[in-house]
Structures are given as C-alpha cells and as structure tokens.
Design a protein around this motif. Structure first.
Motif, PDB file in Angstrom:
ATOM      1  N   ARG A   7       0.833  -1.195   0.000  1.00 16.29           N
ATOM      2  CA  ARG A   7       0.000   0.000   0.000  1.00 16.29           C
ATOM      3  C   ARG A   7       0.874   1.253   0.000  1.00 16.29           C
ATOM      4  NH1 ARG A   7      -5.237  -1.410   1.974  1.00 16.29           N
ATOM      5  NH2 ARG A   7      -5.347  -3.553   2.729  1.00 16.29           N
ATOM      6  N   TRP A   8       0.403   2.262  -0.703  1.00 13.64           N
ATOM      7  CA  TRP A   8       1.070   3.556  -0.664  1.00 13.64           C
ATOM      8  C   TRP A   8       0.748   4.274   0.650  1.00 13.64           C
ATOM      9  CZ3 TRP A   8       4.686   5.669  -3.706  1.00 13.64           C
ATOM     10  CH2 TRP A   8       4.923   5.079  -4.962  1.00 13.64           C
ATOM     11  N   VAL A   9       1.752   4.950   1.191  1.00 10.21           N
ATOM     12  CA  VAL A   9       1.583   5.811   2.365  1.00 10.21           C
ATOM     13  C   VAL A   9       2.065   7.197   1.950  1.00 10.21           C
ATOM     14  CG1 VAL A   9       2.124   6.159   4.792  1.00 10.21           C
ATOM     15  CG2 VAL A   9       2.022   3.838   3.867  1.00 10.21           C
ATOM     16  N   GLY A  10       1.137   8.032   1.514  1.00  8.94           N
ATOM     17  CA  GLY A  10       1.533   9.286   0.913  1.00  8.94           C
ATOM     18  C   GLY A  10       2.209   9.023  -0.412  1.00  8.94           C
ATOM     19  N   SER A  11       3.176   9.851  -0.758  1.00  6.05           N
ATOM     20  CA  SER A  11       3.853   9.703  -2.047  1.00  6.05           C
ATOM     21  C   SER A  11       5.303   9.265  -1.910  1.00  6.05           C
ATOM     22  CB  SER A  11       3.800  11.027  -2.822  1.00  6.05           C
ATOM     23  OG  SER A  11       4.414  12.065  -2.072  1.00  6.05           O
ATOM     24  N   ARG A  12       5.793   9.091  -0.652  1.00 12.12           N
ATOM     25  CA  ARG A  12       7.199   8.752  -0.469  1.00 12.12           C
ATOM     26  C   ARG A  12       7.428   7.549   0.434  1.00 12.12           C
ATOM     27  NH1 ARG A  12      10.150  14.705   0.164  1.00 12.12           N
ATOM     28  NH2 ARG A  12       9.220  15.647  -1.702  1.00 12.12           N
ATOM     29  N   ALA A  13       6.400   6.737   0.647  1.00 14.28           N
ATOM     30  CA  ALA A  13       6.545   5.552   1.491  1.00 14.28           C
ATOM     31  C   ALA A  13       5.548   4.492   1.048  1.00 14.28           C
ATOM     32  CB  ALA A  13       6.325   5.900   2.964  1.00 14.28           C
ATOM     33  N   VAL A  14       5.896   3.237   1.321  1.00 19.42           N
ATOM     34  CA  VAL A  14       4.989   2.128   1.029  1.00 19.42           C
ATOM     35  C   VAL A  14       4.895   1.235   2.258  1.00 19.42           C
ATOM     36  CG1 VAL A  14       5.380   2.138  -1.458  1.00 19.42           C
ATOM     37  CG2 VAL A  14       6.862   0.758   0.004  1.00 19.42           C
ATOM     38  N   LEU A  15       3.756   0.601   2.399  1.00 12.71           N
ATOM     39  CA  LEU A  15       3.486  -0.288   3.528  1.00 12.71           C
ATOM     40  C   LEU A  15       3.310  -1.701   2.983  1.00 12.71           C
ATOM     41  CD1 LEU A  15       2.924  -0.034   6.661  1.00 12.71           C
ATOM     42  CD2 LEU A  15       0.504  -0.193   6.059  1.00 12.71           C
ATOM     43  N   VAL A  16       4.191  -2.595   3.417  1.00 10.25           N
ATOM     44  CA  VAL A  16       4.180  -3.981   2.949  1.00 10.25           C
ATOM     45  C   VAL A  16       3.547  -4.851   4.027  1.00 10.25           C
ATOM     46  CG1 VAL A  16       5.587  -5.879   2.085  1.00 10.25           C
ATOM     47  CG2 VAL A  16       6.318  -3.510   1.699  1.00 10.25           C
ATOM     48  N   GLU A  17       2.528  -5.620   3.661  1.00 11.20           N
ATOM     49  CA  GLU A  17       1.854  -6.493   4.623  1.00 11.20           C
ATOM     50  C   GLU A  17       2.412  -7.904   4.527  1.00 11.20           C
ATOM     51  OE1 GLU A  17      -2.347  -6.452   4.618  1.00 11.20           O
ATOM     52  OE2 GLU A  17      -2.514  -4.273   4.744  1.00 11.20           O
ATOM     53  N   ARG A  18       2.548  -8.541   5.685  1.00  7.66           N
ATOM     54  CA  ARG A  18       2.941  -9.933   5.770  1.00  7.66           C
ATOM     55  C   ARG A  18       2.002 -10.645   6.742  1.00  7.66           C
ATOM     56  NH1 ARG A  18       4.947  -9.321   1.543  1.00  7.66           N
ATOM     57  NH2 ARG A  18       7.163  -9.481   0.978  1.00  7.66           N
ATOM     58  N   ASP A  19       1.974 -11.962   6.678  1.00  9.27           N
ATOM     59  CA  ASP A  19       1.019 -12.724   7.483  1.00  9.27           C
ATOM     60  C   ASP A  19       1.420 -12.843   8.947  1.00  9.27           C
ATOM     61  OD1 ASP A  19      -0.650 -13.144   5.339  1.00  9.27           O
ATOM     62  OD2 ASP A  19       0.248 -15.075   4.797  1.00  9.27           O
ATOM     63  N   THR A  20       2.718 -12.815   9.221  1.00  9.09           N
ATOM     64  CA  THR A  20       3.192 -13.026  10.587  1.00  9.09           C
ATOM     65  C   THR A  20       4.271 -12.010  10.946  1.00  9.09           C
ATOM     66  OG1 THR A  20       4.977 -14.556   9.991  1.00  9.09           O
ATOM     67  CG2 THR A  20       2.776 -15.509  10.335  1.00  9.09           C
ATOM     68  N   LEU A  21       4.467 -11.858  12.237  1.00  8.94           N
ATOM     69  CA  LEU A  21       5.535 -10.986  12.728  1.00  8.94           C
ATOM     70  C   LEU A  21       6.897 -11.488  12.276  1.00  8.94           C
ATOM     71  CD1 LEU A  21       6.663  -8.725  14.531  1.00  8.94           C
ATOM     72  CD2 LEU A  21       6.464 -10.293  16.478  1.00  8.94           C
ATOM     73  N   ASP A  22       7.122 -12.813  12.283  1.00  8.60           N
ATOM     74  CA  ASP A  22       8.410 -13.359  11.862  1.00  8.60           C
ATOM     75  C   ASP A  22       8.712 -12.999  10.416  1.00  8.60           C
ATOM     76  OD1 ASP A  22       9.010 -14.448  14.317  1.00  8.60           O
ATOM     77  OD2 ASP A  22       8.156 -16.411  13.859  1.00  8.60           O
ATOM     78  N   GLU A  23       7.695 -13.001   9.553  1.00  9.66           N
ATOM     79  CA  GLU A  23       7.912 -12.636   8.154  1.00  9.66           C
ATOM     80  C   GLU A  23       8.257 -11.155   8.022  1.00  9.66           C
ATOM     81  OE1 GLU A  23       4.462 -13.817   6.012  1.00  9.66           O
ATOM     82  OE2 GLU A  23       4.899 -15.962   6.146  1.00  9.66           O
ATOM     83  N   VAL A  24       7.615 -10.328   8.835  1.00 13.63           N
ATOM     84  CA  VAL A  24       7.944  -8.897   8.836  1.00 13.63           C
ATOM     85  C   VAL A  24       9.393  -8.696   9.245  1.00 13.63           C
ATOM     86  CG1 VAL A  24       7.500  -6.693   9.973  1.00 13.63           C
ATOM     87  CG2 VAL A  24       5.587  -8.119   9.248  1.00 13.63           C
ATOM     88  N   LEU A  25       9.810  -9.347  10.326  1.00  9.32           N
ATOM     89  CA  LEU A  25      11.168  -9.172  10.823  1.00  9.32           C
ATOM     90  C   LEU A  25      12.201  -9.716   9.834  1.00  9.32           C
ATOM     91  CD1 LEU A  25      10.658 -10.014  14.611  1.00  9.32           C
ATOM     92  CD2 LEU A  25      10.684  -7.783  13.486  1.00  9.32           C
ATOM     93  N   ALA A  26      11.840 -10.774   9.097  1.00 14.32           N
ATOM     94  CA  ALA A  26      12.751 -11.307   8.082  1.00 14.32           C
ATOM     95  C   ALA A  26      12.951 -10.297   6.955  1.00 14.32           C
ATOM     96  CB  ALA A  26      12.206 -12.623   7.534  1.00 14.32           C
ATOM     97  N   LEU A  27      11.856  -9.685   6.485  1.00 12.54           N
ATOM     98  CA  LEU A  27      11.961  -8.681   5.430  1.00 12.54           C
ATOM     99  C   LEU A  27      12.726  -7.454   5.933  1.00 12.54           C
ATOM    100  CD1 LEU A  27      11.263  -7.718   2.589  1.00 12.54           C
ATOM    101  CD2 LEU A  27       9.067  -6.887   3.486  1.00 12.54           C
ATOM    102  N   HIS A  28      12.485  -7.079   7.187  1.00 12.74           N
ATOM    103  CA  HIS A  28      13.197  -5.951   7.791  1.00 12.74           C
ATOM    104  C   HIS A  28      14.704  -6.215   7.806  1.00 12.74           C
ATOM    105  CE1 HIS A  28      14.545  -3.687  11.539  1.00 12.74           C
ATOM    106  NE2 HIS A  28      14.181  -2.728  10.709  1.00 12.74           N
ATOM    107  N   ALA A  29      15.084  -7.405   8.254  1.00 16.85           N
ATOM    108  CA  ALA A  29      16.513  -7.749   8.310  1.00 16.85           C
ATOM    109  C   ALA A  29      17.123  -7.756   6.907  1.00 16.85           C
ATOM    110  CB  ALA A  29      16.692  -9.110   8.979  1.00 16.85           C
TER     111      ALA A  29
END
Length: 548
Positions: A7-29
């Motif tokens: 999802r777009w967050v304004g014009s200079r950021a995007v929000l990526v959804e994942r199913d679990t916290l572990d998947e979020v932390l993996a993408l973050h790393a």
C-alpha cells in the motif's frame, strides 16, 4: 514467504503487509542488509513493514522491487534477558481481568509466568512491543485513549505488552507500574530493551524508587557562554531549537522530529548563508524576545509577524524574510502573528548547541534534544566564515487561503482508506474541518466546522482493531471519535488507528502553520503527478497489489 498487499503511504513511502511478525522481521533484516535505492528508514510492526524513501520516484521503485524479495527466515537473536519488577495496581487491571475471564490474580500470573520477546520499537523512544508466548492476555485497546499515561506504566494491547518510557498519551490497558528506566539518553545504549531481547516480569509489593521522565539536555549557564551568542530574554509561549531532525532511528522508536515548517527553517538558514541543517529557533505565536551578545546577522521567516529591534539609538523594524543585523546588546522582539503559527530565526554561523542522537532538534513527544528555551538561556553561535554568504529577500512560504479563508491541503488516499465507505471518504474531502487548541508539534487535532451544518464525524466501515503499524508525517489518523488527527514532525513512530490519507510532503510546511480555529479542506491528488483527482472516491491508482 507469503504475499500480502503493498500500500502507498503518501507519495514517499509504502506499507508492505505480511502474514506473521516473523515474516515482517525477516523482510526488515533483509532490507537493512540490502537497502533499496533512496531507502531512508524502515518501521517494522506486527504485520507490516513501512519503507520510507527520499522521493516519490524511489518509493515507486521500492513498491515494485518488494514483489521480488524473498527474505529468508531469521534465527532467533541471542538477545539478553531483562527482568522488570512490577507493582500490579493499574487502572485497567480489573477490566483486563473481565475481558480475559482470568480474574486479577490470573492476569498477574499469566503476565509473569511467560517470557516476552522484544519484537520492534514504536510510538516513542524506548517503547518496545513485547510479543507474548500465547494469546491468554490478548485484549483490545481502550475505546478512548488517555491524554496522559504516567511514565513506567506497564500495559497490554492485542498480543503485546509494553512499558511506557515517559508520560505521554496512550490507549493501552494499564495493569501495573515499574521503576525500570526503559529509556535513558545518558546511557551508552539508551534503550534498555532492544529487538531480540527476552523480558520477564516479576510481581513485587513496592518499587525501589518512583519513575520519572528523563531530562535530555541542560541549559548553558549564562556566564559560561562567550560571545557571539543569543540570550533568551522572553521565550514567549513556546520556543524550541530545531534543525532538520534525526531520520533513520525508527528501530529505537525515535521519530524524525525537526522543524515543523521545514520550508521556513531552510529559508531562514539560506538567508544568512548557513547550511540547510543548521539549528534555528522555532517559536510559537510570537512574543519571543532575544538579545545579541556580539554583532550578529539574523533572518526570520515563517509566520507573518511584525518585529522590533530596540537599541540605544532607538527602535527600528526588523525585516521579514531578509537578512538583518542585530548588534551587541540589541534586542529583537516578535509580535503576535497576523498570519501563520510558527516563526523561525536563524543566525549566521548557526546555533552551536550539543546534538542528541545526531540532531539539535527538540522532540516534543519523546523529550529528546535541547530543552524548551527559557528566560536567561544563552545560545552559543558558531563561527561564520567566507562560505556563509547572506541571501537576498525572498517571498513567503505560507499557504494562500482560498475565497472562504480555508487552508487547502493535498492528500493521497490510504493506506487504510478501505476502512471507510466511498460515501465517508467523499464526505472527508468535501466538508471543512477546524483546527483545535489541542494541537501541537505531534499533530493537529481537527474538529467539525461549526459553520457547516452538514458536517459529520467519520464512521468506519469495518469492525475490529488495526494492529499497530508505521506511520509518517502528514498521516491523517482516524480514532474512534471519527475526528481526524493530522500528524506533524513529532508524531509517534507507530500508530494503531486507521490512516485514511496522507498529506503530501510538499504541503507539510503549510500544515505546520495552521493556527487553532483555522479551517482546513483536503483535496485528493495523483501521487505521480500531484494533479487533482475530481472523483475523491478514487485515488487514481490501482488497488493495493498482491505480491507473487
């Protein structure tokens, strides 16, 4: 890794959804190790990762690139174990006992028997989301957030527990209190708890000491500061030291902060030949008086105000948006603005005050940075060299009001506009709103325009709670009251209410100058071209895309 909407967050950021916290932390790393072009910050949350970029072009590239990233799982970090002593006497303890059906003793037992994993930081520095081992204590936030939660409060919301590092607003369920200093800027590592750490709570009858907010800076003693310098004679309602902020520290829960009206701050520095990121004075609603120690060159920008210089030779007027001299012992006094809210004063050479976490900005939400200015404070001025070339007078950066004296702000819908019906989204942009007196550097609280009998609060189109997720300056968060809150520079790193739209970065300086009582209207624009979109039920983009 499973896919999810981007999802777009304004014009200079995007929000990526994942199913679990572990998947979020993996993408973050993964993105920490392999940053995308223009990536300036990452904000992990329960089921989303916010990617902030330095431009719309790079945000669009990130939007496309995330589709092809398959981040491998990360190993559980070998973090330390932190024990936190808690007196369980929170205002919401009995409410939690009823919501869970455990009773008070059962809540305490469930909170202390399990080990909590530090997942990510958010909201404020030192505020760490601690993930539970099970869903025994999974409870919703309060329907109505408190305007002030005491420092050291131990709280629950959804599957998380946390300790409030300082007095601040909050909507979590309070079950106890601790004297553990989870954030202390004087420590080598300010955050007591960091991602990957494990936390055990221990019930106690009393605490060793009472919790209190950390101070972050000390005023210079007037007689220890040599010339050149600026002395604060009267700070007015509120005067702060600000620069362009401290980006890239969201992993500590630290917001960017910085000058609320960045365009005016940059202009002031430009006029006196400073670097764009030199520290300036930001003052609210005028009435500031300063005295020169030594001969100085200043510029003032932002709100339209009259200003007078008093000297032995009599008073004279200080120009607006042009450099001028303030000689030794002369005083400069700003009047109440005729238009706008915040004024900025730059001095050639910059304000030479200590940086905190890489910035000289005061963050109103966290308290990080130089303390608000007080009478008698003396601010050293840096050395000015040949490169400090003063500029010519410039036009105002303030927004022009339309025919009914309304400030028009351009927005991009989302990321959570789908929480509202098309009719509600249309009402949001078609009706006027009024800025309230409860506004500050954290955000502008909006209310219904009493001149418009057809105005109405915004109702959500779905039930349930939104897990906390990263947010940005300009975000228009809709709490249960249905009255929008427009986040400014000192906004929390994460938020738990749906964001219906985001004011574009180009209009944030205009938002920072909205005074209490002024009318505001929002206009949807295309994020690529910034061209108006007539049908405000459509943001001009395809729906949030699913990853492969």
């Amino acid at each position: 890794m499973s896919g999810g909407p981007i999802r777009w967050v304004g014009s200079r950021a995007v929000l990526v959804e994942r199913d679990t916290l572990d998947e979020v932390l993996a993408l973050h790393a993964y993105l920490l190790d392999r940053p995308l072009p223009g990536q300036i910050d990452l904000v992990p949350a329960a089921k989303t990762l916010l990617i902030k970029c330095d431009s719309h072009r790079n945000a669009a590239r990130a939007h496309a690139a995330v589709h092809d990233i398959h981040a491998p799982p990360i190993e559980q970090a070998d973090g330390k174990t932190v024990e936190i002593e808690v007196v369980y006497d929170g205002e919401d303890l009995e409410t939690v006992a009823e919501l869970t059906g455990l009773g008070v003793d059962g809540v305490i037992e469930a909170h202390t028997r399990q080990t909590w994993r530090a997942a990510f930081s958010g909201f404020a520095p030192g505020f760490v989301y601690l993930a539970a081992e099970d869903d025994t204590l999974d409870v919703p936030r309060r329907d109505s957030p408190r305007t002030a939660v005491p420092a050291g409060s131990v709280a629950l919301a959804g599957p998380f527990s946390a300790v409030y590092p300082r007095r601040s607003p909050g909507g979590w369920q309070l079950i106890g209190r601790t004297d553990a200093r989870v954030w202390d800027i004087e420590r080598e590592e300010p955050a007591l708890i960091q991602a990957g750490d494990l936390v055990r709570y221990k019930a106690v009858d009393r605490l060793q000491r009472e919790q209190g907010d950390e101070t972050t800076a000390r005023a210079e003693a007037p007689d220890t500061v040599a010339k050149p310098a600026l002395e604060i004679v009267d700070p007015g309602l509120q005067s702060l030291i600000e620069d362009l902020g401290r980006p890239g520290l969201s992993h500590l829960g630290v917001s960017v902060s910085g000058a609320a009206d960045e365009a005016a701050a940059r202009q002031a520095n430009r006029l006196v030949g400073n670097r764009a990121d030199d520290a300036v004075i930001e003052t609210l609603l005028g009435d500031l008086t300063i005295r020169a120690r030594g001969d100085l060159t200043l510029a003032r920008t932002g709100a339209d105000t009259q200003a007078t210089i008093d000297s032995e030779r009599g008073p004279r007027t200080a120009p607006l948006r042009a450099p001028f001299a303030l000689h030794d012992s002369e005083t400069l006094t700003l009047a109440t603005p005729q238009r706008g809210l915040r004024s900025y004063i730059a001095v050639r050479g910059g304000l030479d005050v200590p940086a905190v976490l890489g910035s000289r900005s005061h963050d109103a939400l966290s308290g990080i940075g130089p303390e608000p200015l007080a009478a008698g404070r003396v601010l050293p001025v840096g050395a000015a060299g040949p490169s400090h070339i003063v500029g010519a007078p410039e036009p105002t950066t303030l927004a022009e009001r339309d025919e009914d004296k309304t400030v028009a702000l351009r927005i991009v819908l989302g990321p959570r506009d789908d929480w509202f019906s098309p009719a509600t989204r249309a009402r949001f942009t078609r009706q006027r709103w009024r800025a309230t007196e409860q506004s500050n550097r954290v955000g502008v609280r909006l209310d219904l325009d009493t001149d418009n009998d057809n105005g109405a609060a915004l109702e959500r189109d779905r039930d349930g709670e939104l897990p906390s997720e990263g947010t940005v300056p300009g975000a228009l968060q809709i709490p249960p009251s249905g009255l929008p809150v427009l986040f400014l520079k000192d906004h929390p790193v994460t938020g738990g209410y749906p964001v219906i739209a985001v004011v574009i970065a180009e209009d944030l300086p205009l938002a920072a100058q909205i005074a209490p009582g002024e009318a505001v209207r929002f206009a949807v624009v295309d994020p690529d071209t910034l061209a108006p979109i007539e049908d405000d039920q459509d943001d001009g983009r395809p729906p949030a895309e699913e990853s492969p």
